[in-house]
Design a protein around this motif. Structure first.
Motif, PDB file in Angstrom:
ATOM      1  N   LEU A 241       0.821  -1.215   0.000  1.00 51.23           N
ATOM      2  CA  LEU A 241       0.000   0.000   0.000  1.00 51.23           C
ATOM      3  C   LEU A 241       0.852   1.261   0.000  1.00 51.23           C
ATOM      4  N   GLN A 242       1.969   1.220   0.707  1.00 47.92           N
ATOM      5  CA  GLN A 242       2.863   2.377   0.698  1.00 47.92           C
ATOM      6  C   GLN A 242       3.401   2.632  -0.705  1.00 47.92           C
ATOM      7  N   ARG A 243       3.813   1.562  -1.379  1.00 50.87           N
ATOM      8  CA  ARG A 243       4.309   1.708  -2.755  1.00 50.87           C
ATOM      9  C   ARG A 243       3.217   2.255  -3.666  1.00 50.87           C
ATOM     10  N   LEU A 244       2.001   1.742  -3.544  1.00 55.17           N
ATOM     11  CA  LEU A 244       0.902   2.217  -4.386  1.00 55.17           C
ATOM     12  C   LEU A 244       0.572   3.674  -4.086  1.00 55.17           C
ATOM     13  N   LYS A 245       0.692   4.067  -2.829  1.00 59.94           N
ATOM     14  CA  LYS A 245       0.473   5.469  -2.465  1.00 59.94           C
ATOM     15  C   LYS A 245       1.502   6.359  -3.146  1.00 59.94           C
ATOM     16  N   GLU A 246       2.747   5.946  -3.131  1.00 58.90           N
ATOM     17  CA  GLU A 246       3.810   6.742  -3.760  1.00 58.90           C
ATOM     18  C   GLU A 246       3.639   6.818  -5.271  1.00 58.90           C
ATOM     19  N   LEU A 247       2.977   5.814  -5.859  1.00 61.86           N
ATOM     20  CA  LEU A 247       2.696   5.813  -7.296  1.00 61.86           C
ATOM     21  C   LEU A 247       1.364   6.496  -7.622  1.00 61.86           C
ATOM     22  N   ASP A 248       0.748   7.126  -6.628  1.00 63.17           N
ATOM     23  CA  ASP A 248      -0.502   7.875  -6.804  1.00 63.17           C
ATOM     24  C   ASP A 248      -1.669   6.966  -7.198  1.00 63.17           C
ATOM     25  N   LEU A 249      -1.640   5.714  -6.737  1.00 60.46           N
ATOM     26  CA  LEU A 249      -2.721   4.782  -7.057  1.00 60.46           C
ATOM     27  C   LEU A 249      -3.879   4.873  -6.076  1.00 60.46           C
ATOM     28  N   LEU A 250      -3.636   5.367  -4.870  1.00 67.28           N
ATOM     29  CA  LEU A 250      -4.714   5.425  -3.885  1.00 67.28           C
ATOM     30  C   LEU A 250      -5.647   6.580  -4.202  1.00 67.28           C
ATOM     31  N   GLY A 251      -6.934   6.278  -4.298  1.00 62.55           N
ATOM     32  CA  GLY A 251      -7.915   7.309  -4.603  1.00 62.55           C
ATOM     33  C   GLY A 251      -9.292   6.697  -4.759  1.00 62.55           C
ATOM     34  N   PRO A 252     -10.303   7.504  -4.981  1.00 63.07           N
ATOM     35  CA  PRO A 252     -11.680   7.007  -5.083  1.00 63.07           C
ATOM     36  C   PRO A 252     -11.963   6.203  -6.353  1.00 63.07           C
ATOM     37  N   ASP A 253     -10.968   6.084  -7.230  1.00 59.27           N
ATOM     38  CA  ASP A 253     -11.157   5.226  -8.400  1.00 59.27           C
ATOM     39  C   ASP A 253     -10.456   3.877  -8.231  1.00 59.27           C
ATOM     40  N   LEU A 254      -9.930   3.593  -7.034  1.00 63.62           N
ATOM     41  CA  LEU A 254      -9.254   2.313  -6.791  1.00 63.62           C
ATOM     42  C   LEU A 254     -10.172   1.347  -6.047  1.00 63.62           C
ATOM     43  N   ILE A 255     -10.325   0.145  -6.613  1.00 53.12           N
ATOM     44  CA  ILE A 255     -11.029  -0.949  -5.954  1.00 53.12           C
ATOM     45  C   ILE A 255      -9.963  -1.931  -5.488  1.00 53.12           C
ATOM     46  N   ALA A 256      -9.729  -1.968  -4.189  1.00 54.38           N
ATOM     47  CA  ALA A 256      -8.690  -2.807  -3.606  1.00 54.38           C
ATOM     48  C   ALA A 256      -9.314  -4.128  -3.178  1.00 54.38           C
ATOM     49  N   VAL A 257      -8.882  -5.204  -3.807  1.00 54.15           N
ATOM     50  CA  VAL A 257      -9.496  -6.512  -3.587  1.00 54.15           C
ATOM     51  C   VAL A 257      -8.744  -7.281  -2.503  1.00 54.15           C
ATOM     52  N   HIS A 258      -9.476  -7.852  -1.595  1.00 54.89           N
ATOM     53  CA  HIS A 258      -9.025  -8.727  -0.496  1.00 54.89           C
ATOM     54  C   HIS A 258      -8.661  -7.928   0.747  1.00 54.89           C
ATOM     55  N   MET A 259      -7.517  -7.284   0.780  1.00 50.29           N
ATOM     56  CA  MET A 259      -7.142  -6.402   1.893  1.00 50.29           C
ATOM     57  C   MET A 259      -7.256  -7.107   3.247  1.00 50.29           C
ATOM     58  N   THR A 260      -6.639  -8.261   3.361  1.00 51.43           N
ATOM     59  CA  THR A 260      -6.703  -9.008   4.619  1.00 51.43           C
ATOM     60  C   THR A 260      -5.622  -8.604   5.619  1.00 51.43           C
ATOM     61  N   GLN A 261      -4.616  -7.869   5.174  1.00 51.03           N
ATOM     62  CA  GLN A 261      -3.473  -7.537   6.033  1.00 51.03           C
ATOM     63  C   GLN A 261      -3.349  -6.020   6.130  1.00 51.03           C
ATOM     64  N   LEU A 262      -3.990  -5.411   7.118  1.00 50.12           N
ATOM     65  CA  LEU A 262      -4.012  -3.960   7.220  1.00 50.12           C
ATOM     66  C   LEU A 262      -3.679  -3.503   8.637  1.00 50.12           C
ATOM     67  N   THR A 263      -2.838  -2.509   8.735  1.00 47.88           N
ATOM     68  CA  THR A 263      -2.573  -1.862  10.012  1.00 47.88           C
ATOM     69  C   THR A 263      -3.652  -0.807  10.271  1.00 47.88           C
ATOM     70  N   ASP A 264      -3.703  -0.313  11.483  1.00 45.95           N
ATOM     71  CA  ASP A 264      -4.656   0.750  11.808  1.00 45.95           C
ATOM     72  C   ASP A 264      -4.412   1.981  10.931  1.00 45.95           C
ATOM     73  N   GLU A 265      -3.134   2.298  10.713  1.00 46.20           N
ATOM     74  CA  GLU A 265      -2.804   3.463   9.880  1.00 46.20           C
ATOM     75  C   GLU A 265      -3.276   3.251   8.439  1.00 46.20           C
ATOM     76  N   GLU A 266      -3.122   2.039   7.930  1.00 43.11           N
ATOM     77  CA  GLU A 266      -3.559   1.754   6.558  1.00 43.11           C
ATOM     78  C   GLU A 266      -5.071   1.825   6.434  1.00 43.11           C
ATOM     79  N   ILE A 267      -5.783   1.375   7.437  1.00 46.76           N
ATOM     80  CA  ILE A 267      -7.242   1.479   7.422  1.00 46.76           C
ATOM     81  C   ILE A 267      -7.662   2.944   7.332  1.00 46.76           C
TER      82      ILE A 267
END
Length: 441
Positions: A241-267
């Motif tokens: 997720l950090q890498r995707l954030k740096e690549l500007d992938l995080l946003g309201p047009d991203l559908i993130a599938v599964h997401m079973t491993q998340l920290t509180d900060e990532e949530i």
């Protein structure tokens, strides 16, 4: 002097209507008026009969009407690989069994036949729309259009060569398919980079560029397993997720599938950036991938929808079963019986998916002006009797085979449990042919 009745295509009356919007509402003894593929009104049965002169009338006093379900993560062609490699962890399942089987059999025809088999199962289970990710998306689009279903077709991007494309060709071929599907109201596209560990940075930058230009969603497996996250940290020093954030992938047009491993900060980041989460509880449980923290994501404000994943890892495409599993699992993981109640589970499988796809102005709930994508389920079956709370019966007690009718854009795909645009005997024969070919029989 009273006005003459208005001519319309279809009037369906039912014992109950669950429109999803407003949340938790159940309309008793109401009717749904449909014309030219869209919903005109929801109103009491007597008023509807006085106001409209329908070309077709259907009275279903023992049924509930609700929006068609939206399956937010499928690899639909993989229905032809159902049960080929069970009871294995994800990477062994993929690398040792699924990828070799795909390499030996992948073709346009394989995907076309597999999608048709999957759609038959999905329609019979009350699904009107699915969000797909697989090779030969042109075959998926052709099969969907012929069957009259609705779908978001994933433009697959991966670093590996396949029968569909070579590395470097995926985005170009996806763009060409996107252009060819313009003007088809039941089809839309998403960019579908497979996963952070299978797509390089430059390809992801191109995905971001084109997704922004074309205003289409991005659909990607992310944080599916602890191994994926640990491997990424070992190789790059970064969580995916950090890498995707740096690549500007995080946003309201991203559908993130599964997401079973998340920290509180990532949530918190997922909610902050408006990322949508596609939860696939049964596949995650079967592959022992982990648990998506649905309750915490929702509490943070994230939009969470639900999908089945492919039939090769689930092993069915039963979204009613999936939303029930999602609700029960959320309660267990959170330790709170109030987590993910019945009404919210139904919303996950309808309106939440529509929002993630940017299709919520047209589908996901039963409101005047929206497309007439809706289903009728029989509540008179013994397993849903007696009916105290309709929404609870739909979420917790219903068997998907109680779906009797399915409409997409006002056109029937299922009538009295019988498929209207797909032929079951043909699908069985094709499935047998592929089984014999894959097993060399």
């Amino acid at each position: 002097m009273p006005f003459p009745p208005i001519n319309i295509d279809l009037l369906v009356s039912a014992g109950h209507i669950v429109p999803i919007e407003p949340a938790g509402v159940v309309l008793e003894n109401h009717a749904l008026a449909v014309d030219q593929g869209r919903i005109l009104a929801l109103l009491p049965v007597n008023e509807a009969r006085a106001r409209y002169a329908p070309r077709k009338t259907l009275d279903l006093p023992g049924h509930a009407l609700m929006p068609g379900l939206i399956n937010m993560h499928t690899h639909s062609a993989m229905s032809l690989l159902r049960g080929i490699a069970d009871d294995l962890p994800l990477m062994d399942w993929l690398q040792g069994h699924i990828w070799p089987a795909e390499g030996a059999n992948m073709s346009y025809q394989f995907c076309h036949d597999g999608v048709r088999l999957a759609m038959a199962e999905m329609i019979r289970g009350g699904q009107t729309c699915f969000n797909d990710m697989y090779f030969f998306p042109d075959a998926t689009a052709a099969a969907v259009e012929a069957a009259g279903m609705r779908a978001a077709v994933g433009l697959i991007v991966i670093d590996f060569p396949s029968a569909w494309a070579q590395p470097g060709e995926y985005i170009h071929k996806g763009l060409a398919l996107h252009d060819s599907l313009r003007g088809k109201p039941l089809l839309k596209t998403t960019f579908a980079p497979h996963a952070p560990y299978t797509v390089n940075d430059e390809a992801l930058r191109q995905v971001r560029q084109y997704a922004t230009e074309l205003q289409i969603p991005i659909n990607m497996h992310i944080h599916e397993t602890a191994f994926e996250v640990e491997q990424a940290v070992a190789q790059t020093g970064k969580r995916p997720l950090q890498r995707l954030k740096e690549l500007d992938l995080l946003g309201p047009d991203l559908i993130a599938v599964h997401m079973t491993q998340l920290t509180d900060e990532e949530i918190e980041e997922v909610a902050h950036y408006g990322v949508h989460v596609a939860h696939c509880p049964e596949s995650n449980m079967k592959l022992a991938s982990g648990f998506c923290p649905v309750h915490r994501l929702m509490h943070a404000g994230a939009n969470v929808c639900v999908g089945t994943d492919g039939a090769a890892s689930n092993n069915d495409l039963d979204l009613f079963g999936e939303l029930r599993s999602a609700s029960l699992l959320a309660k267990v993981v959170s330790g709170d019986a109030r987590a993910l109640p019945a009404a919210k589970a139904l919303e996950m499988a309808t309106l939440a998916g529509a929002k993630a796809l940017g299709w919520d102005e047209s589908i996901g709930s039963l409101l005047p002006g929206k497309a007439a994508d809706f289903i009728a389920v029989d509540l008179a079956a013994l397993n849903t009797q007696p009916v105290y709370h309709v929404i609870s019966q739909l979420a917790y007690a219903l068997n998907s085979r109680q779906v009797d009718y399915v409409w997409v854009a006002g056109k029937p795909l299922l009538i009295e449990g019988q498929l209207q645009t797909l032929v079951e005997d043909e699908l069985r024969a094709k499935a047998s042919e592929w089984r014999n070919k894959i097993t060399n029989k």
